[in-house]
Design an enzyme around this catalytic site. Sequence first.
Site, short mmCIF file in Angstrom:
data_model
loop_
_atom_site.label_atom_id
_atom_site.label_comp_id
_atom_site.label_asym_id
_atom_site.label_seq_id
_atom_site.Cartn_x
_atom_site.Cartn_y
_atom_site.Cartn_z
N ARG A 40 0.83 -1.21 0.00
CA ARG A 40 0.00 0.00 0.00
C ARG A 40 0.86 1.27 0.00
O ARG A 40 0.46 2.29 -0.56
CB ARG A 40 -0.94 -0.01 1.20
CG ARG A 40 -2.12 -0.96 1.00
CD ARG A 40 -3.00 -1.06 2.21
NE ARG A 40 -4.22 -1.79 1.91
CZ ARG A 40 -5.03 -2.31 2.81
NH1 ARG A 40 -4.72 -2.20 4.10
NH2 ARG A 40 -6.12 -2.95 2.47
N LYS A 208 -15.27 -16.04 5.58
CA LYS A 208 -16.70 -16.02 5.89
C LYS A 208 -17.59 -15.77 4.68
O LYS A 208 -17.35 -14.85 3.91
CB LYS A 208 -16.99 -14.95 6.95
CG LYS A 208 -16.28 -15.19 8.28
CD LYS A 208 -16.59 -14.06 9.25
CE LYS A 208 -15.92 -14.28 10.60
NZ LYS A 208 -16.20 -13.18 11.53
N GLY A 361 -6.88 -6.77 -0.32
CA GLY A 361 -6.89 -7.52 0.93
C GLY A 361 -5.92 -8.69 0.94
O GLY A 361 -4.79 -8.60 0.49
N GLY A 385 -12.43 -4.41 0.88
CA GLY A 385 -13.81 -4.08 1.24
C GLY A 385 -14.44 -3.08 0.29
O GLY A 385 -15.60 -3.22 -0.09
#
Length: 411
Positions: A40, A208, A361, A385
């Site tokens: 990043r 998830k 991510g 996200g």
Amino acid sequence: MAVHTLKELLSQGVSGRGVLVRSDLNVPLDDAGSITDAGRITASVPTLKALLDGGARVVVTAHLGRPKDGPAPKYSLAPVAAALSEQLGQHVQLAGDVVGTDALARAEGLTDGDILLLENIRFDPRETSKDDSERLALARQLAELVSPGGAFVSDGFGVVHRKQASVYDVAALLPHYAGTLVADEIRVLEQLTSSTERPYAVVLGGSKVSDKLGVIESLATKADSIVIGGGMCFTFLAAQGYSVGKSLLEEHMIETCRNLLDTYADVLRLPGDIVVTENFAADSPPQFVAANAIPDGLMGLDIGPGSVKRFAALLANAKTIFWNGPMGVFEFPAYAAGTQGVAEAIVAATGKGAFSVVGGGDSAAAVRALKIPEDAFSHISTGGGASLEYLEGKTLPGIEVLGREQPEGDA
């Protein structure tokens, strides 16, 4: 949507002008406080370099982690300032506070081509406040650091889905522009949602189902196939009536997964074999079993070689590929083959002309950890996200505000 760009700002001339830049410098640190993946920081350099080369007096704001009770030494941006100095080839000052006396004094002392990094913006609780007036008060103090004649450049794509002071509110106070990174992300995601060449394959992994439910529902009607791996695949396997042993399982999502499998049976693709083991540990010996025959005392940590081969064959024919989430626990060498194999299949398809996007991510971290050349993909996003929410069709506050008319004068 049309947004104001860095190119517009540079064309006006930035020499001697204060420019506040919201970067995404939220890099992972090890227990010793060393940066383990500087991706990043590297991605933030082009915008900062362009402004510095133009003679701007640059003030950078960013966050690190999720400090809960104000300033905390382990969340200081000190290691980021050192790494950014190295990548820019010039000294990056670090303010001792966010918008306090040190930040103000250092900002006032900047000369043309100088850069100042403010301390972790989340050390000030107003940054993430749900109270509009609290966020606006912080935004006004941020704007003061580059006044008079200041401008705001949004270059932290990883936070544009947050309605926060340094992302949203400050853009309403200052002339605002999308940095190179944010502009590139918008362009790529618009291509994924509006002018997608088919066959369109989506690869989803991670822990998830609940984190990816929105994007599954959104893309299931647009994609030709959605490959499911990672920890989330076990909830889908459970929805098919299979035992998943000690594998990660979201029991409250089983019925949802069953409905998804019924509705999108021709689109969703699940692994046929799994790499299982007894303990969640790098040295726990792997075993290979069918996805419908996971023993009760074992847990799945990766997709199996048969699944890799089948998914790779599917990806070989794709013209557009979006990948978000690893296929297994790639941090453990014995359980990295699934992620490696799928990544290499995407690289191969890209080499044959497919348009491939790695959705930030853990996927981006896996690419670097597995030493796969980043330029072998069409685009690697810096915001997992934010990418997912954009593809779900949600309005991202930090993008929406960049399309508004420029405010008149200074804050």
